[in-house]
Design an enzyme around this catalytic site. Sequence first.
Site, PDB file in Angstrom:
ATOM      1  CG  HIS A  50      -0.251  -0.234   2.534  1.00  0.00           C
ATOM      2  ND1 HIS A  50       0.631   0.654   3.077  1.00  0.00           N
ATOM      3  CD2 HIS A  50      -0.309  -1.280   3.386  1.00  0.00           C
ATOM      4  CE1 HIS A  50       1.070   0.174   4.221  1.00  0.00           C
ATOM      5  NE2 HIS A  50       0.531  -1.016   4.434  1.00  0.00           N
TER       6      HIS A  50
HETATM    7  P1  TYD Z   1      -1.552  -2.846   7.877  1.00  0.00           P
HETATM    8  O1  TYD Z   1      -0.965  -1.482   7.973  1.00  0.00           O
HETATM    9  O2  TYD Z   1      -2.446  -3.153   6.723  1.00  0.00           O
HETATM   10  O3  TYD Z   1      -0.387  -3.942   7.912  1.00  0.00           O
HETATM   11  P2  TYD Z   1       0.812  -4.182   6.870  1.00  0.00           P
HETATM   12  O4  TYD Z   1       0.983  -2.936   6.080  1.00  0.00           O
HETATM   13  O5  TYD Z   1       1.991  -4.500   7.717  1.00  0.00           O
HETATM   14  O6  TYD Z   1       0.457  -5.353   6.028  1.00  0.00           O
HETATM   15  O7  TYD Z   1      -2.302  -3.141   9.259  1.00  0.00           O
HETATM   16  C1  TYD Z   1      -2.811  -4.419   9.565  1.00  0.00           C
HETATM   17  C2  TYD Z   1      -3.996  -4.231  10.514  1.00  0.00           C
HETATM   18  O8  TYD Z   1      -3.576  -3.631  11.730  1.00  0.00           O
HETATM   19  C3  TYD Z   1      -5.089  -3.354   9.933  1.00  0.00           C
HETATM   20  O9  TYD Z   1      -6.338  -3.933  10.272  1.00  0.00           O
HETATM   21  C4  TYD Z   1      -4.960  -2.036  10.670  1.00  0.00           C
HETATM   22  C5  TYD Z   1      -4.305  -2.430  11.980  1.00  0.00           C
HETATM   23  N1  TYD Z   1      -3.388  -1.395  12.494  1.00  0.00           N
HETATM   24  C6  TYD Z   1      -3.743  -0.633  13.590  1.00  0.00           C
HETATM   25  O10 TYD Z   1      -4.854  -0.793  14.168  1.00  0.00           O
HETATM   26  N2  TYD Z   1      -2.871   0.306  14.062  1.00  0.00           N
HETATM   27  C7  TYD Z   1      -1.674   0.505  13.478  1.00  0.00           C
HETATM   28  O11 TYD Z   1      -0.878   1.383  13.929  1.00  0.00           O
HETATM   29  C8  TYD Z   1      -1.306  -0.268  12.320  1.00  0.00           C
HETATM   30  C9  TYD Z   1       0.005  -0.081  11.616  1.00  0.00           C
HETATM   31  C10 TYD Z   1      -2.203  -1.210  11.873  1.00  0.00           C
END
Ligand code: TYD
Length: 133
Positions: A50
């Site tokens: 993303h």
């Molecule tokens: P995401 O940023 O999509 O993970 P990655 O980029 O590592 O694959 O986040 C995964 C899940 O965690 C998503 O449901 C949102 C949640 N999240 C939070 O609640 N707080 C945070 O600070 C982060 C980074 C993610």
Amino acid sequence: MNKPKIINLPKILDKRGNLSFIEGGNHIPFNIERTYWIYDVPGGEQRGGHAFKLQHEFIVAMSGSFDVVIDNGNERKVYHLNRSYFGLYIPNGIWRQMENFSTNSLALVVASTKYNEADYIRNYEQFENLINE
Ligand code: TYD
């Protein structure tokens, strides 16, 4: 516009062990609003995939190693992070993915904003459209 870059952190060498640190607005070009970390990643899994509309971030391999693939819409670059005394600064508007996590790796992410799902661009086509606007 800011560009992604590797930033070396201070390293205080000591026979008792080494120490490094990050100060917001000093070693990294933004103020720190949030820190999160990614760990226990099963072999072969990818994270990220993303871009952010506004958030800047700085990623450090606190332990082990992994690759960060970044894409500005025109070119892709792979950064291999494997030491805790440097990290990758990624400004907003850059697509990024993390992969090739080693066993027991620990990825620290220092971010310029609090968590806000509305700041994510999770669709690559949407990302390309925004870049080409
Ligand atoms: P995401 O940023 O999509 O993970 P990655 O980029 O590592 O694959 O986040 C995964 C899940 O965690 C998503 O449901 C949102 C949640 N999240 C939070 O609640 N707080 C945070 O600070 C982060 C980074 C993610």
